[in-house]
Scaffold this motif. Sequence first.
Motif, mmCIF file in Angstrom:
data_model
loop_
_atom_site.group_PDB
_atom_site.id
_atom_site.type_symbol
_atom_site.label_atom_id
_atom_site.label_comp_id
_atom_site.label_asym_id
_atom_site.label_seq_id
_atom_site.Cartn_x
_atom_site.Cartn_y
_atom_site.Cartn_z
ATOM 1 N N ALA A 196 -31.002 19.711 15.701
ATOM 2 C CA ALA A 196 -30.587 20.691 16.865
ATOM 3 C C ALA A 196 -29.219 21.493 16.438
ATOM 4 O O ALA A 196 -29.168 22.908 16.486
ATOM 5 C CB ALA A 196 -30.298 20.189 18.297
ATOM 6 N N ARG A 197 -28.438 20.773 15.781
ATOM 7 C CA ARG A 197 -27.209 21.457 15.149
ATOM 8 C C ARG A 197 -27.457 22.505 13.994
ATOM 9 O O ARG A 197 -26.865 23.358 13.999
ATOM 10 C CB ARG A 197 -26.361 20.271 14.781
ATOM 11 N N GLY A 198 -28.466 21.724 13.132
ATOM 12 C CA GLY A 198 -28.834 22.640 12.222
ATOM 13 C C GLY A 198 -29.493 23.796 12.673
ATOM 14 O O GLY A 198 -29.444 25.022 11.795
ATOM 15 N N GLN A 199 -30.223 23.845 13.351
ATOM 16 C CA GLN A 199 -30.955 25.165 14.135
ATOM 17 C C GLN A 199 -30.028 25.843 14.484
ATOM 18 O O GLN A 199 -30.080 27.219 14.293
ATOM 19 C CB GLN A 199 -32.063 24.803 15.184
ATOM 20 N N ARG A 200 -28.909 25.665 15.302
ATOM 21 C CA ARG A 200 -27.807 26.451 15.810
ATOM 22 C C ARG A 200 -27.214 27.276 14.483
ATOM 23 O O ARG A 200 -26.973 28.476 14.788
ATOM 24 C CB ARG A 200 -26.891 25.858 16.502
ATOM 25 N N GLU A 201 -26.887 26.407 13.393
ATOM 26 C CA GLU A 201 -26.266 27.037 12.514
ATOM 27 C C GLU A 201 -27.120 28.069 11.769
ATOM 28 O O GLU A 201 -26.576 29.293 11.288
ATOM 29 C CB GLU A 201 -25.826 25.978 11.308
ATOM 30 N N ARG A 202 -28.359 27.866 11.732
ATOM 31 C CA ARG A 202 -29.177 28.720 11.310
ATOM 32 C C ARG A 202 -29.252 30.260 11.949
ATOM 33 O O ARG A 202 -29.658 31.195 11.561
ATOM 34 C CB ARG A 202 -30.620 28.284 10.882
ATOM 35 N N ASN A 203 -29.397 29.892 13.213
ATOM 36 C CA ASN A 203 -29.367 31.103 14.174
ATOM 37 C C ASN A 203 -27.840 31.786 14.488
ATOM 38 O O ASN A 203 -27.639 32.646 15.315
ATOM 39 C CB ASN A 203 -29.755 30.598 15.440
ATOM 40 N N GLN A 204 -27.008 31.154 13.646
ATOM 41 C CA GLN A 204 -25.549 31.748 13.723
ATOM 42 C C GLN A 204 -24.996 31.675 15.105
ATOM 43 O O GLN A 204 -24.068 32.313 15.681
ATOM 44 C CB GLN A 204 -25.616 33.107 13.097
ATOM 45 N N THR A 205 -25.421 30.601 15.772
ATOM 46 C CA THR A 205 -24.669 30.448 17.155
ATOM 47 C C THR A 205 -23.723 29.774 17.223
ATOM 48 O O THR A 205 -23.444 28.717 16.770
ATOM 49 C CB THR A 205 -25.949 29.799 18.080
ATOM 50 N N LYS A 206 -22.527 30.204 17.922
ATOM 51 C CA LYS A 206 -21.384 29.874 17.892
ATOM 52 C C LYS A 206 -21.188 28.791 19.123
ATOM 53 O O LYS A 206 -21.838 28.888 19.997
ATOM 54 C CB LYS A 206 -20.041 30.890 18.234
ATOM 55 N N VAL A 207 -20.629 27.645 18.738
ATOM 56 C CA VAL A 207 -20.282 26.499 19.642
ATOM 57 C C VAL A 207 -18.969 26.239 20.190
ATOM 58 O O VAL A 207 -17.976 26.069 19.286
ATOM 59 C CB VAL A 207 -20.986 25.267 19.274
ATOM 60 N N ALA A 208 -18.588 25.957 21.428
ATOM 61 C CA ALA A 208 -17.120 25.549 21.892
ATOM 62 C C ALA A 208 -17.393 24.325 22.735
ATOM 63 O O ALA A 208 -18.224 24.357 23.608
ATOM 64 C CB ALA A 208 -16.581 26.832 23.105
ATOM 65 N N ALA A 209 -16.836 23.227 22.285
ATOM 66 C CA ALA A 209 -16.627 22.125 22.675
ATOM 67 C C ALA A 209 -15.597 21.833 23.806
ATOM 68 O O ALA A 209 -14.242 22.405 23.564
ATOM 69 C CB ALA A 209 -16.605 21.023 21.885
ATOM 70 N N ILE A 210 -15.863 21.386 25.085
ATOM 71 C CA ILE A 210 -15.302 21.332 26.210
ATOM 72 C C ILE A 210 -14.566 19.734 26.432
ATOM 73 O O ILE A 210 -15.296 19.085 26.582
ATOM 74 C CB ILE A 210 -15.745 21.789 27.495
ATOM 75 N N VAL A 211 -13.143 19.816 25.826
ATOM 76 C CA VAL A 211 -12.831 18.190 25.839
ATOM 77 C C VAL A 211 -11.602 18.238 26.948
ATOM 78 O O VAL A 211 -10.938 19.270 27.420
ATOM 79 C CB VAL A 211 -12.262 17.898 24.517
#
Length: 428
Positions: A196-211
Amino acid sequence: MAETLKIEEVTEEITEKVILIGVSLQENDDTEDSLEELAELVQTAKAQVVGKAIQSRDHIHPGTYVGKGKLEELKEMLWETEATGIVCDDELSPAQLRNMEEALECKVMDRTLVILDIFAARASTREGKIQVELAQLKYRMSRLTGLGVSLSRLGGGIGTRGPGEKKLEMDRRLIKSRIAQLNRELDQVRRHREVARGQRERNQTKVAAIVGYTNAGKSTLLNQLTSAAVLEEDKLFATLDPVTRNLKLDSGQEILLTDTVGFIRKLPHHLIEAFRSTLEEAKYADMIIHVVDASNPQREQQMQIVYETLKNLGISGKKILTLFNKQDKIEEGELLKDFQADRTLKVSARTGEGMDLLKESLEEILREEKQFLEGTFPYEQASQIAVIRKYGELLEESYEADGIYVKAFVPAESYRNLTENMRAGESI
């Protein structure tokens, strides 16, 4: 009505009454605050705190956690309060656990067991349940020796949720076999997460982790921004399983927000190890949104614990946006600072205060990692405009005789491909 009363009476009868005990190793340390937090954990685990005690020592007693005099004092407190158990603020060794139970003739628990118990009650997804059971078994395997006596005294309450007594009664070989099986299942989940993470990278989708520290308002923030319908409660570890939702910003850009499990003082190493794949979502995120409960007097210490946990997980070099949440609960003018953050904002996830500023800040952070693009696409390359809208920020667009003129900020990985599709001499 009589039946209802009967149920309520039974519930009251099985509520555990416990006394909390901590050891202060130096003057002005955070033992008192830690014990207050332990009281919240115990209440979350549905037990009642009927007494607290702190012993000042140079070091924790290797055999009984506290000294002989304090054990006698605890014995008297047990009798006076009719408590059914003791909860220690640190993780006990098998010897300490056994010796304290023999000396006090009651059930003895530690902070780790309480946290594991809460996690067992809160886990709802397959991954969460695997992680909790794995952490419980690793904790209990090291305590198999001498557990026979304590098992006869359990009879429900803290420490009996999740895998339960049957796991405790297994021999070491069977527990090791179960741990190996759970690790295999967790590896499958981890591989799925990596895909799933690889798919996001291919789609150039940025991710923000809420900690953030537990109960800082992470789930409320996610709900406010994305209508995620995540459980919100004023309790420690109200939500356990991570949730990822899509947020569309005003410019049309999209970003994924991932809520992670809350951090806490003395987070058991069994849990950090078991939940590593979940916590590592922050490691692979493009930025960190650090939510702080600004109304908590211990916010400085809580922020430090969050940063220490991130460091232990190998998470560094990320842009950090700190949100001083729960502004609706504090007085104006209160000094709030986080020197480790790139940006800070004052917000209230519950009332919606500061959400527009938050979205603007996310846009600005995303823009910092993009390249400026200006030029004209021939009409046969009009599909590239949709790519810019999805992954970049389209500032200007006009339809000219020779093509579509644009000004935009685009991801670095897309810049070269986009410029190649422009008319010669139009790109910069």
